[in-house]
Design a protein around this motif. Structure first.
Motif, short mmCIF file in Angstrom:
data_model
loop_
_atom_site.label_atom_id
_atom_site.label_comp_id
_atom_site.label_asym_id
_atom_site.label_seq_id
_atom_site.Cartn_x
_atom_site.Cartn_y
_atom_site.Cartn_z
N ASP A 192 38.21 46.41 26.04
CA ASP A 192 38.85 47.59 26.63
C ASP A 192 39.59 47.16 27.89
OD1 ASP A 192 39.47 50.32 26.81
OD2 ASP A 192 37.82 50.67 28.21
N MET A 193 40.64 47.91 28.23
CA MET A 193 41.40 47.64 29.45
C MET A 193 41.66 48.96 30.17
SD MET A 193 44.17 44.84 28.04
CE MET A 193 44.88 44.61 29.68
N GLU A 194 41.38 48.97 31.47
CA GLU A 194 41.56 50.18 32.28
C GLU A 194 42.56 49.88 33.40
OE1 GLU A 194 38.74 53.37 34.73
OE2 GLU A 194 37.94 51.41 34.15
N PHE A 195 43.65 50.64 33.43
CA PHE A 195 44.69 50.42 34.44
C PHE A 195 44.31 51.16 35.71
CE2 PHE A 195 48.95 51.64 36.25
CZ PHE A 195 49.27 50.37 36.68
N LEU A 196 44.19 50.42 36.84
CA LEU A 196 43.76 51.02 38.10
C LEU A 196 44.84 50.89 39.18
CD1 LEU A 196 40.04 49.87 38.07
CD2 LEU A 196 40.93 52.14 37.59
N GLY A 197 46.09 50.89 38.76
CA GLY A 197 47.20 50.91 39.71
C GLY A 197 47.64 49.52 40.12
N SER A 198 46.86 48.88 41.00
CA SER A 198 47.25 47.56 41.50
C SER A 198 46.65 46.42 40.66
CB SER A 198 46.81 47.40 42.96
OG SER A 198 45.41 47.59 43.08
N PHE A 199 45.76 46.76 39.72
CA PHE A 199 45.16 45.72 38.86
C PHE A 199 44.62 46.38 37.59
CE2 PHE A 199 41.77 47.38 41.49
CZ PHE A 199 40.68 47.45 40.64
N TRP A 200 44.26 45.51 36.64
CA TRP A 200 43.60 45.96 35.41
C TRP A 200 42.12 45.57 35.46
CZ3 TRP A 200 45.69 48.58 31.22
CH2 TRP A 200 47.08 48.69 31.18
N ARG A 201 41.24 46.48 35.04
CA ARG A 201 39.83 46.15 34.86
C ARG A 201 39.59 45.98 33.36
NH1 ARG A 201 36.02 48.93 38.71
NH2 ARG A 201 36.75 47.13 39.91
N VAL A 202 39.17 44.78 32.98
CA VAL A 202 39.06 44.40 31.57
C VAL A 202 37.59 44.27 31.19
CG1 VAL A 202 39.69 42.63 29.89
CG2 VAL A 202 41.26 43.16 31.77
N SER A 203 37.22 44.88 30.07
CA SER A 203 35.85 44.80 29.56
C SER A 203 35.76 43.65 28.56
CB SER A 203 35.46 46.12 28.89
OG SER A 203 34.16 46.03 28.35
N LEU A 204 34.81 42.74 28.79
CA LEU A 204 34.71 41.51 28.00
C LEU A 204 33.36 41.41 27.32
CD1 LEU A 204 35.97 39.30 30.93
CD2 LEU A 204 37.31 39.75 28.87
N HIS A 205 33.38 40.84 26.10
CA HIS A 205 32.11 40.65 25.38
C HIS A 205 32.03 39.23 24.83
CE1 HIS A 205 29.17 41.16 21.98
NE2 HIS A 205 28.49 41.54 23.04
N HIS A 206 30.78 38.77 24.77
CA HIS A 206 30.46 37.49 24.15
C HIS A 206 29.12 37.69 23.44
CE1 HIS A 206 29.04 33.33 23.76
NE2 HIS A 206 30.32 32.96 23.90
N PRO A 207 28.91 37.10 22.26
CA PRO A 207 27.65 37.31 21.53
C PRO A 207 26.40 37.06 22.36
CG PRO A 207 29.22 36.15 20.13
CD PRO A 207 29.86 36.28 21.48
N ALA A 208 26.47 36.10 23.30
CA ALA A 208 25.29 35.79 24.13
C ALA A 208 24.91 36.94 25.05
CB ALA A 208 25.56 34.53 24.96
N LEU A 209 25.85 37.84 25.32
CA LEU A 209 25.58 38.96 26.23
C LEU A 209 24.77 40.07 25.58
CD1 LEU A 209 29.10 39.34 27.92
CD2 LEU A 209 27.07 38.26 28.90
N GLY A 210 24.67 40.05 24.25
CA GLY A 210 23.97 41.13 23.56
C GLY A 210 24.69 42.46 23.78
N ASP A 211 23.95 43.44 24.31
CA ASP A 211 24.56 44.76 24.56
C ASP A 211 25.30 44.83 25.89
OD1 ASP A 211 23.59 45.75 22.16
OD2 ASP A 211 21.70 46.43 23.07
N ASP A 212 25.20 43.79 26.71
CA ASP A 212 25.86 43.79 28.02
C ASP A 212 27.35 43.47 27.88
OD1 ASP A 212 23.60 44.39 29.57
OD2 ASP A 212 22.95 42.30 29.53
N ARG A 213 28.11 43.89 28.87
CA ARG A 213 29.54 43.57 28.94
C ARG A 213 29.84 43.07 30.36
NH1 ARG A 213 28.39 44.38 24.51
NH2 ARG A 213 29.46 45.57 22.88
N LEU A 214 30.87 42.26 30.48
CA LEU A 214 31.36 41.85 31.79
C LEU A 214 32.67 42.56 32.08
CD1 LEU A 214 30.77 37.98 31.86
CD2 LEU A 214 29.44 39.74 33.02
N ARG A 215 32.84 42.99 33.33
CA ARG A 215 34.11 43.57 33.77
C ARG A 215 34.82 42.54 34.64
NH1 ARG A 215 30.22 46.73 35.25
NH2 ARG A 215 30.67 46.44 37.47
N ALA A 216 36.08 42.30 34.33
CA ALA A 216 36.88 41.37 35.14
C ALA A 216 38.10 42.11 35.66
CB ALA A 216 37.32 40.17 34.30
N ASP A 217 38.42 41.89 36.93
CA ASP A 217 39.62 42.49 37.53
C ASP A 217 40.74 41.47 37.52
OD1 ASP A 217 38.19 44.77 37.99
OD2 ASP A 217 37.90 44.43 40.13
#
Length: 379
Positions: A320-345
């Motif tokens: 997923d990608m969320e536009f926050l004006g001056s940057f994008w917040r991106v939702s990232l997944h990897h199988p090792a994370l299980g149900d967790d996600r990482l957010r990267a700006d």
């Protein structure tokens, strides 16, 4: 040959000394043996969630809620048992607390009139303060004729009228809208620096604390979690509570490998040095802006100059990608994370340059020096 000596760095003078302050309401402990030194001329901010004890702390300093035990010293004088009227402070409340039947001038002059000062001196001081808070033309107006921001400036002027040694601010900007709040906090900080008055402010607004305070006191359940500059609190949190409360922070369940490594699922990552025992459960934390995107070996603009460790890079799916004006917040997944996600700006330029879009894959770096390992919080 001329001898030169290194400049002597002066240790700041302690103006407010709080020692083992405890406040109980029946069986409830609002403050639990809190100690703190406040330096002369600094703006220190008590920050924390509702019910953490920050307002009780401020009221104990003011004498509005006398502590159950412990002492408060102001400028070398023990004021622990003094009533508020005998303590040297000015206070500004969230609700302004102006007298509705008095003009701005009379509100500011109230304390001065009680001191039986000459009228000419009172008028001169009121004019000076109206000028100081940027409202020289509003002296004849009543509170109801002023905007919220103007009322708060008048409340500030009234608190400063007696030239107090200590200024106490209890959520002073929380009743204002965002734009006025942003402008007024800048003005208040400039004014505090100009006057050099030692100031203690209570807020639950982390942005307010980060932009205004010389030092922040993060409180939780009646105790102090950490004291430090805004940069220290944000970049070097001592506990998971501080890391989570200040700013955005990714949190992923993991397991300790060694004093500088951690496992998330079947992936091992290098981390900051920590004190947790091998195989202990852990929360692995990293701020969204510290995750570095890679594309054809490129690095996003402004990313820190960090040597890439292949062991700390993962091929991740963009969900997923969320536009926050001056940057994008991106939702990232990897199988090792299980149900967790990482957010990267990511900067707009990085997203454009790397062709980042929902559904695509990208290699991401989790720099070891920005990867925190904490003990999980008890619930």
């Amino acid at each position: 040959m001329t001898e030169t000596t290194a400049p002597v760095t002066q240790t700041p003078r302690v103006y407010l000394q709080i020692d083992r302050l405890t406040k109980k309401f029946g069986n409830f402990v609002a403050l639990d043996s809190v100690s703190l030194e406040v330096y002369e001329g600094e703006l220190i901010c008590f920050l924390g969630p509702s019910g953490c004890g920050k307002t009780t702390f401020l009221r104990a300093i003011a004498g509005l809620d006398i502590q159950t035990s412990g002492t408060v010293q102001q400028d070398g004088l023990d004021i622990s048992a003094l009533p508020p009227s005998e303590r040297d402070f000015g206070i500004v409340f969230q609700s302004y607390a102006l007298f509705p039947n008095l003009t701005s001038q009379r509100n500011i002059a109230f304390g001065l009139e009680n001191q039986k000062l000459e009228k000419s001196k009172i008028n001169a001081r009121v004019s000076e303060l109206l000028e100081l808070v940027g409202l020289p033309e509003q002296g004849d107006k009543y509170p109801a004729q002023l905007s919220g921001g103007q009322q708060q400036r008048i409340a500030l002027a009234r608190a400063l009228a007696m030239s107090p040694g200590l200024l106490l601010l209890d959520e002073p900007l929380s009743a204002l809208d965002a734009k006025v709040r942003g402008h007024l906090r800048h003005e208040m900080k400039l004014l505090q620096r100009r006057l050099g008055v030692t100031t203690v402010m209570v807020t639950h607004d982390q942005e307010e604390a980060l932009t205004m305070a010389d030092r922040i006191v993060v409180m939780n359940q009646g105790v102090i979690e950490q004291v430090g500059t805004p940069t220290e609190i944000y970049r070097e949190p001592n506990t998971l509570f501080v890391a989570d409360f200040i700013g955005e922070m990714n949190q992923v369940k993991g397991r300790v490998e060694s004093s500088n490594s951690v496992a998330i699922g079947d992936i091992k990552l290098k981390s900051r040095t920590h004190q947790l025992a091998p195989n202990a459960p852990a929360i692995v934390a990293i701020r969204p802006e510290d995750i570095i995107p890679h594309g054809d070996g490129a690095r996003s603009p402004g990313a820190p100059d960090i040597t890439t460790d292949p062991g700390n890079t993962l091929d991740m799916q963009i969900e997923d990608m969320e536009f926050l004006g001056s940057f994008w917040r991106v939702s990232l997944h990897h199988p090792a994370l299980g149900d967790d996600r990482l957010r990267a700006d990511m900067s707009i330029n990085a997203v454009r340059r790397l062709g980042i879009e929902t559904g695509s894959s990208i290699r991401m770096e989790l720099p070891a020096e920005r990867l925190w390992v904490f003990t999980p919080q008890a619930h």
